[in-house]
Each structure stands twice: as C-alpha cells, then as structure tokens.
Enzyme design. Structure first.
Site, PDB file in Angstrom:
ATOM      1  N   LYS A 210       0.817  -1.228   0.000  1.00  0.00           N
ATOM      2  CA  LYS A 210       0.000   0.000   0.000  1.00  0.00           C
ATOM      3  C   LYS A 210       0.853   1.281   0.000  1.00  0.00           C
ATOM      4  O   LYS A 210       0.536   2.236  -0.709  1.00  0.00           O
ATOM      5  CB  LYS A 210      -0.952   0.001   1.197  1.00  0.00           C
ATOM      6  CG  LYS A 210      -2.062  -1.037   1.072  1.00  0.00           C
ATOM      7  CD  LYS A 210      -3.012  -0.962   2.255  1.00  0.00           C
ATOM      8  CE  LYS A 210      -4.096  -2.016   2.146  1.00  0.00           C
ATOM      9  NZ  LYS A 210      -5.113  -1.913   3.203  1.00  0.00           N
TER      10      LYS A 210
ATOM     11  N   ASP B 281     -10.389   2.246   2.414  1.00  0.00           N
ATOM     12  CA  ASP B 281     -10.517   1.529   3.694  1.00  0.00           C
ATOM     13  C   ASP B 281     -11.362   2.309   4.706  1.00  0.00           C
ATOM     14  O   ASP B 281     -12.227   1.740   5.381  1.00  0.00           O
ATOM     15  CB  ASP B 281      -9.129   1.271   4.305  1.00  0.00           C
ATOM     16  CG  ASP B 281      -8.466   0.030   3.719  1.00  0.00           C
ATOM     17  OD1 ASP B 281      -9.170  -0.854   3.194  1.00  0.00           O
ATOM     18  OD2 ASP B 281      -7.218  -0.054   3.790  1.00  0.00           O
TER      19      ASP B 281
END
Ligand code: NAP
Length: 297
Positions: free
Chosen positions: A78, A114
């Site tokens: 990420k 997220d």
C-alpha cells in the site's frame, strides 16, 4: 497479468488484487460476485496476483501495458504504490497508502477506500454515524490510520488513539487534526478514555487466526473488553475469525458488535464504483462474503 487476460478471454475487462501472500484474499470473490449480480460476468473478471514484496513497480508497469482496468492493493504494497502512481487522491496522500488503483488510459490514479468502507460498515452493522461521537482507536498501523482519518472526516468529536508504540500513536492521531489525541498507556487513562467513548475500535491484528500468540486475553489486550458496556459500539477490523475473543467479550458486556467483514465488503464496493461507474450490488457482495467467512457459534 497476461495469463489473466487469456483466461478471461481477449475482450474481457480485467481487475484484481495485488499482495503477498494473496491467495487467501477474498477480493476476487467479492468483485466476481458483484459482476455476476450486475450481469457483467462475461465482460469483467477479477483475479488475485501474487506480487512479492518490493515488486510493486513491476506490477504497476504490467498494469499499464496489459490495460488492467483496476487493482485492489493489499499488504505489503500500500505505501509503495502511493509513491508509484501518477496521481493520488487527497485521502491516499494523507495516509501515504493506496488500496485501489484506477487505470485511466495508462495513467494510474491511486486512492484509499478503507476508511469509507469502515464508516459504511458501522452504519450497516450498528446504525452508527461518527458525527459528534467520541471514538477510541486501538492500533496505529495502516488500517488504524485509515479509520482515524475517516472518523475525523465524518465529524467525530474526539478520536483518541491507543497504541503499543507511542510515537506511531501520535502520528496516527495527527491525521484527526484538532479532534485527535493519544491515550497514555496506563490502566487509568485507558479506562477513562473507554468510559467516555461511544465507539471503540480494535485495529490491531490481535485476535486474528494464525497470528502466533495474539489470540488476546488479559495482559495482551491494550483495551480490556470488559471496560465496554451497553450503549457502546465495539468494532474489530479482524474478520478471520468473524468474532474475535475481544469482540465476544465486549458483546458479553453489552456492547454492540461490528466485525471486520463489513469493512472488507464496503471498501471493495467503493472500489467497484471507481472501476465500473455503476452502483455496486452490495447485498450480493455481502452474501458472497458471508458464505466464505461464516460467523461461528
Ligand atoms: P499494521 O500496519 O501492521 O499495524 C498493526 C498495528 O497493530 C500496529 O499499530 C501495532 O502496534 C499493533 N499491534 C500489532 N501486534 C500487537 C500486539 N500484540 N499488541 C498490541 N498492538 C499490536 O497492520 P494493519 O494493516 O493496520 O492491519 C491491522 C489489522 O486490521 C489486521 O488484522 C488486518 O487484517 C485488519 N484489517 C482489516 C481490514 C478489513 O477490511 N476488515 C482492512 C485492513 C486491515 P505497533 O505500532 O506498536 O507495532
């Protein structure tokens, strides 16, 4: 990624997930369930691509060349991907982490769904909206940071971070701006913060299946679940198992539980919108996720 193209057929639109290890990822299952529900199963296909640590740049180059339309990004890529894409959303830039890439004719746009996935899971699981609420987040890693930022953006009155390593707690709390704070690691301070909270979130891997020595228990939990009480929401980002020992005990104390599967489903749904431009069939994605990860007991 070329293999995926031939497996799906020359005309199919390819999306997927990159990570390592990635075989256990539920993302392709969720994406393909959505495509099936939308009647797009012949035109869109999702795959898991194992990309070893440090190889994200090669994966993104392959994405450009093979015209893969979208990728979900999971551990350990990420942060690397945030530095590699051509453009980042404000959220991804602030988090320094990308969990979703959109291929816009070879230019790669990175964002992070997220946090919004977590907030949606609270709404669905507990009818909880962050506005004006006091929140405690346990952990300060990538997932915790996304949660802290999303709660603050959602108008939380307070986002207090508890973390084993205090320096990381301060970095995470900074994301919440004036409503962010750090809870000192003393029994009294933690009890006081939890007593004042509407929501307590476990954003550590403690309780996750297969994480040695981390099933939790007195002395392991930074926030003992028996501090929770009726009227409070206990959320655990871990989704395997669906009900962690921490969540089970918080529920036994009267708290309302939100497990980690909802965040997984809703962050994936938010990615599908970006790739397809159509409203995602969230209920179909939920059914696929529930079937793959049933609640035990
Ligand atoms: P991460 O970046 O590695 O961060 C882990 C955090 O947990 C760190 O703050 C770490 O503290 C803390 N921690 C680890 N072991 C601990 C222990 N034994 N006691 C106390 N604190 C501990 O991981 P992440 O990506 O944020 O993921 C955290 C969890 O969220 C994982 O279980 C992951 O599967 C889950 N997750 C779920 C979703 C979902 O969609 N439901 C999405 C993302 C992540 P230090 O800072 O002191 O090291």
């Amino acid at each position: 990624m070329d293999g995926a193209r031939s497996e799906a057929g020359a005309g199919a639109t390819i999306v997927g997930v990159i990570g390592s290890p990635v075989a256990h990822s539920l993302s392709p299952l969720l994406h393909n369930a959505a495509f099936a529900a939308l009647g797009l199963a012949d035109e869109w296909r999702s795959f898991a691509f194992e990309v070893p640590p440090g190889q994200a740049a090669a994966a993104l180059e392959a994405m450009r060349l093979s015209r893969v339309t979208g990728l979900s990004v999971t551990m350990p890529h990420k942060a690397d991907v945030a530095a590699l894409v051509d453009e980042c959303s404000d959220v991804a830039r602030r988090l320094g982490a990308v969990n979703c890439i959109v291929n816009r004719d070879g230019a790669l746009f990175g964002t992070n769904t997220d946090g919004e996935g977590f907030v949606s899971s609270l709404a669905r699981g507990a009818g909880f909206a962050p506005e004006g609420r006091r929140c405690v987040v346990v952990g300060a890693g990538g997932a915790a940071r996304a949660v802290v930022l999303a709660l603050a953006v959602g108008g939380a009155a307070q986002v207090a971070v508890v973390n084993r390593t205090p320096e990381r707690a301060y970095e995470a709390a900074e994301l919440a701006g004036p409503v962010g704070s750090v809870v000192p690691l003393t029994e009294g301070s933690i009890a006081e913060a939890v007593a004042a909270a509407d929501l307590v979130v476990n954003a550590t891997p403690v309780g996750m299946a297969g994480v040695a020595g981390q099933t939790g228990g007195p002395g392991v939990w930074l926030v003992p679940p028996d501090l929770l009480e009726p009227g409070q929401v206990a959320a655990d980002l871990v989704y395997a198992p669906r009900v962690t020992p921490w969540l089970a005990e918080a529920v036994a104390c009267g708290a309302t539980a939100v497990d980690g599967l909802g965040m997984l489903v809703h962050q994936a749904a938010a990615q599908l919108v970006l790739w397809t431009g159509v409203e995602p069939p969230v209920e179909a994605m939920w059914r696929a996720a529930e079937a793959a990860s049933p609640r035990e007991g």
